[in-house]
Design a protein around this motif. Structure first.
Motif, PDB file in Angstrom:
ATOM      1  N   ALA A   7       0.866  -1.011   0.082  1.00 13.14           N
ATOM      2  CA  ALA A   7      -0.217   0.074  -0.098  1.00 13.14           C
ATOM      3  C   ALA A   7       0.859   1.015   0.022  1.00 13.14           C
ATOM      4  N   GLU A   9       3.904   1.489  -1.315  1.00  8.68           N
ATOM      5  CA  GLU A   9       4.408   1.727  -2.655  1.00  8.68           C
ATOM      6  C   GLU A   9       3.337   2.248  -3.600  1.00  8.68           C
ATOM      7  N   ILE A  10       2.088   1.880  -3.560  1.00  4.69           N
ATOM      8  CA  ILE A  10       1.024   2.404  -4.474  1.00  4.69           C
ATOM      9  C   ILE A  10       0.967   3.939  -4.080  1.00  4.69           C
ATOM     10  N   ARG A  13       3.843   5.995  -5.288  1.00  2.93           N
ATOM     11  CA  ARG A  13       3.876   6.090  -6.747  1.00  2.93           C
ATOM     12  C   ARG A  13       2.699   7.327  -7.353  1.00  2.93           C
ATOM     13  N   LEU A  14       1.657   7.255  -6.524  1.00  2.00           N
ATOM     14  CA  LEU A  14       0.596   8.028  -6.648  1.00  2.00           C
ATOM     15  C   LEU A  14       0.925   9.531  -6.455  1.00  2.00           C
ATOM     16  N   ILE A  34      -0.421   2.248 -12.839  1.00  2.00           N
ATOM     17  CA  ILE A  34       0.085   1.801 -11.611  1.00  2.00           C
ATOM     18  C   ILE A  34      -0.774   0.691 -10.862  1.00  2.00           C
ATOM     19  N   VAL A  35      -2.084   0.876 -10.673  1.00  2.00           N
ATOM     20  CA  VAL A  35      -3.111   0.020 -10.302  1.00  2.00           C
ATOM     21  C   VAL A  35      -3.104  -1.445 -11.088  1.00  2.00           C
ATOM     22  N   ASP A  37      -0.497  -2.883 -12.451  1.00  2.00           N
ATOM     23  CA  ASP A  37       0.851  -3.505 -12.227  1.00  2.00           C
ATOM     24  C   ASP A  37       0.962  -3.983 -10.346  1.00  2.00           C
ATOM     25  N   ALA A  38       0.061  -2.997  -9.667  1.00  2.00           N
ATOM     26  CA  ALA A  38       0.256  -3.382  -8.261  1.00  2.00           C
ATOM     27  C   ALA A  38      -0.436  -4.557  -7.890  1.00  2.00           C
ATOM     28  N   GLU A 143      -6.953  -6.495  -1.476  1.00  2.00           N
ATOM     29  CA  GLU A 143      -6.953  -5.723  -2.775  1.00  2.00           C
ATOM     30  C   GLU A 143      -7.905  -4.781  -2.727  1.00  2.00           C
ATOM     31  N   ALA A 146      -6.995  -1.390  -1.042  1.00  2.00           N
ATOM     32  CA  ALA A 146      -5.965  -0.833  -1.804  1.00  2.00           C
ATOM     33  C   ALA A 146      -6.689  -0.164  -3.027  1.00  2.00           C
ATOM     34  N   VAL A 150      -6.788   3.878  -3.272  1.00  2.00           N
ATOM     35  CA  VAL A 150      -6.276   4.805  -4.849  1.00  2.00           C
ATOM     36  C   VAL A 150      -7.601   5.604  -5.134  1.00  2.00           C
TER      37      VAL A 150
END
Length: 753
Positions: A7, A9-10, A13-14, A34-35, A37-38, A143, A146, A150
């Motif tokens: 979380a 890391e996401i 990147r965001l 990003i989503v 990939d994560a 998930e 997550a 986002v």
């Protein structure tokens, strides 16, 4: 910690995407990558609400030709359902969902699983974020969380870029600004008029990604400290410091405020990289999801208390006052809320608070206990409340009829004023007979007792002129406690009630919990299909002898030097009554041996609510000193008709010959045995139905305090002898419409109904 790291890391990147100087559409294209990939998903897509339609705005995995082309209305397809309900979807086979809508231009033929969450701002869905996989699979809770995280960041990005119009919902409301009638559930009876004031416009979280995790953690700890100080101060206020149900409610509230598990979950959300506000809202969203999945009404309402505290914490940490209570009410007000905690209601000036309307709410909520004590009408479960009501709208709450009148026309206002004036005149009329006995025109004396459940209720004896308390429900103290109430607390409540009643009689009904009145410290009936007919009341008490022994000792000690009248609920067979009576007697003998002062006498009664008991009256009555008929449960069991089901309303007629004949039999056999019989329940509080009971020979009614005045006025205006003769004839003549005949005869007599 792997989930926390993922979380974080996401969010990292965001954060980079948000800080970049690219356009909004380019940022959204980066977000879907990003989503995808994560979550290792083949598809990630963002739909935005534009011109009233959900438009595919960015995608990784679907056909790029479908971007800005694929559009769905609210409620259409899986995306439309998520936006309309503001609820996530988690589907292993998307095509099996009844709302699945195939859009060939997207090229999504090869994908099976689907998960999506709403993008929400100001409590309105402004878009949807979804992922898809080729293989059927259920998405983990981590998930879904997550995706929701986002979505929070996207809400900030989308608003800042002006990609959707926040005013769309407001414009839709404005387009329908005429008078409306909304329906709901009566939670606290009453009538009120005032301007709509929104209790808590949600704090809008503008910044979701943290720059400094340590600083965010410190902000939350500081906010927790200030919130706990507020709760402690509230509990120390004079009107709540003396104990009783209000104090019990706030005690539970305080327990949540000091819950370290709740604080830990918020801290864990901050560790992923969220701001303090976003972390609180993230944990709050999870709590709300749990609330929706819990069937137990007690546990669901306790999570409502936690939701209330989350709002309070969010306001403190953001520095926003937020509630109408902080600003203060400046005139007659109808308070509007999705849900409301007891502490928040207590912050309002009751001089101006004329009613409360909730989009959710239930009869088991703590706030309802507080509102009833405050004398504030409450209407709950009003659909469309936030969509159809605007701040400042004039409102009329008619809780008795389950109605909310929005922007009422002149005729509606005139009707309200006439109704208020009528109530005022009736109140004067009832006040004039308050201290007079309920004696009919032909000299028949009727005892009118009142029902109660809170210590404060006993004060209504003087206000109403009731002859006593015919039913004191002891379970309220158990329902608002997180643990089994100690004997000392029970004893203090019972003694307060007896002291307030003075020389007037009080009948204590032993605890009726279990079934649909669940408490967290007792288990055994959690999965019952028919809780009203399950492991509850006397059945539970006899099965938990320790619970009943504690209550018996508390009642006996509180009644020292007086007469104790104790009644057992939901007796099914005579042996249950005998066993319960023996248990209380054993405690009386024990206290006597220990040198405690005892009641001068103990009277034992049984509630007749189960139809089977009527066939055993010849065995039961010689054991008892009195009986009380619980007409609410008896009637629904007799007709196999849930009294809370509106579709069965016409099958629940108290003037049906079937129930009247049953009641006549109970009255006759009780009189023959020399055992007084009281009618408890809603039937006795309705003038025409109460008149029917008197025509059956009933001599004692126990009803709500508000019903005492009207029923006393009815008795004093009636001549009972001819009504009793007519009732006997009607019940012995098949096919007679008793309601029609009784009403005609009452009107001819000039009976006040």
């Amino acid at each position: 910690m792997a989930a926390v790291s993922a979380a974080r890391e996401i969010l990292r990147r965001l954060h980079e995407v948000m800080a970049a100087k690219t356009g909004a559409e380019a940022k959204l294209n980066q977000v879907v990558r990003i989503v995808a990939d994560a979550l290792s998903s083949e598809v990630a897509s963002i739909y935005l609400l534009r011109d009233g339609m959900l438009e595919l705005y960015a995608t990784q995995g679907l056909a790029q030709e479908a971007v800005h082309v694929t559009r769905l209305s609210m409620g259409q397809g899986l995306v439309g359902v998520i936006a309309a309900t503001r609820e996530p979807l988690n589907l292993a086979e998307a095509k099996e969902h009844p709302d699945f809508a195939y859009r060939p231009e997207t090229g999504e033929d090869d994908y099976h699983s689907f998960a999506g969450v709403p993008i929400v701002r100001r409590e309105s869905a402004i878009g949807v974020l979804g992922v898809q996989h080729r293989e059927p699979r259920d998405y983990d809770e981590v998930e879904i969380e997550a995706l929701q995280t986002v979505a929070m960041v996207l809400s900030e990005l989308i608003h800042g870029a002006g990609l959707v119009d926040d005013a769309q919902a407001a414009q839709a409301r404005a387009a329908s600004s005429g008078p409306l009638r909304l329906t709901g559930l009566k939670l606290v009876d009453g009538l009120g008029r005032g301007a709509a004031v929104f209790h808590q416009p949600r704090v809008i979280v503008e910044h979701t990604v943290a720059d400094d995790v340590d600083a965010e953690r410190a902000r939350v700890y500081g906010a927790f400290g200030r919130m706990r100080e507020q709760i402690d101060t509230m509990m120390g206020q004079a009107e709540f410091a003396g104990g009783g149900d209000h104090h019990d409610v706030l005690d539970t509230y305080k327990m949540f405020a000091y819950d370290e598990g709740w604080a830990r979950r918020i801290n864990e959300a901050i560790e992923t990289g969220l701001t303090a506000e976003a972390a609180i809202e993230r944990v709050q969203a999870r709590t709300r999801a749990r609330m929706r999945s819990i069937d137990d009404p007690y546990l669901r309402e306790r999570l409502t208390d936690l939701d209330d505290l989350s709002n309070r914490l969010l306001r403190i940490v953001s520095g926003q006052l937020g509630t109408a209570a902080a600003v203060g009410l400046r005139g007659n007000t109808i308070l509007i809320a999705r849900n409301l905690g007891p502490a928040e209601l207590l912050e309002y000036d009751r001089r101006f608070l004329k009613g409360v309307v909730l989009e959710e709410g239930s009869l088991t909520a703590h706030v309802i206990i507080v509102a009833r004590a405050m004398g504030v009408p409450v209407l709950g479960r009003v659909r469309g409340l936030f969509a159809d009501v605007s701040e400042g709208d004039e409102l009329i709450v008619d809780a008795a009829n389950g109605a909310l009148l929005v922007r009422p026309q002149a005729a509606m206002i005139a009707s309200y004023k006439a109704m208020s004036a009528l109530k005022a005149r009736q109140a004067q009329k009832f006040a004039a007979v308050k201290d007079l006995p309920a004696v009919s025109k032909d000299g028949k004396r009727v005892a009118i007792m009142m029902n109660a459940g809170l210590a404060d209720d006993a004060q209504a004896l003087d206000l109403t002129g009731a002859d006593g308390i015919g039913l004191f429900r002891t379970e309220f103290q158990f329902l608002v406690s997180t643990t089994l109430p100690r004997r000392e607390r029970q004893q203090a409540l019972y003694r307060t009630v007896l002291d307030t009643a003075g020389d007037r009689p009080v009948v204590f009904r032993t605890v009726d919990i279990g079934g649909d009145k669940a408490v967290p410290y007792l288990s055994g009936g959690d999965d019952e299909e028919n809780p009203a007919m399950g492991w509850r009341a006397l059945r539970l008490a006899l099965g938990r002898a320790g619970l009943m022994k504690v209550q018996a000792r508390a009642l006996l000690e509180a009644s020292a030097g007086r007469t104790l009248s104790v009644m057992f609920p939901m007796v099914s067979e005579p042996w249950e009554f005998a066993e319960a009576k023996a248990l209380v007697e054993s405690q009386r003998l024990l206290l006597g041996r220990q040198g405690h002062k005892l009641p001068v006498a103990v009277r034992y009664g049984a509630m007749i609510e189960v139809p089977a008991l009527i066939e055993a009256l010849d065995v039961l009555l010689p054991m008892t000193d009195f009986v009380s008929v619980g007409t609410n449960d008896l009637t629904q069991f007799l007709f196999a008709a849930d009294r809370a089901n509106p579709r069965l309303a016409d099958r629940y007629d108290w003037l049906s010959p079937a129930i009247l004949r049953v009641l006549r039999r109970i009255v006759r056999e009780s009189k023959a045995a020399g055992v007084p019989a009281t009618i408890c329940g809603e039937m006795g509080g309705r003038p025409l139905e109460a008149l029917a009971l008197l025509a059956l020979g009933v001599e004692t009614l126990s009803i709500t305090p508000t019903g005492v005045g009207p029923i006393k006025a009815m008795v004093r205006s009636a001549e009972l002898a001819p009504l009793q003769a007519a009732m006997a004839q009607w019940l012995d003549s098949p096919g007679v419409n008793v309601r029609t005949e009784l009403l005609a005869m009452a009107l001819a007599q000039g009976v006040e109904l």
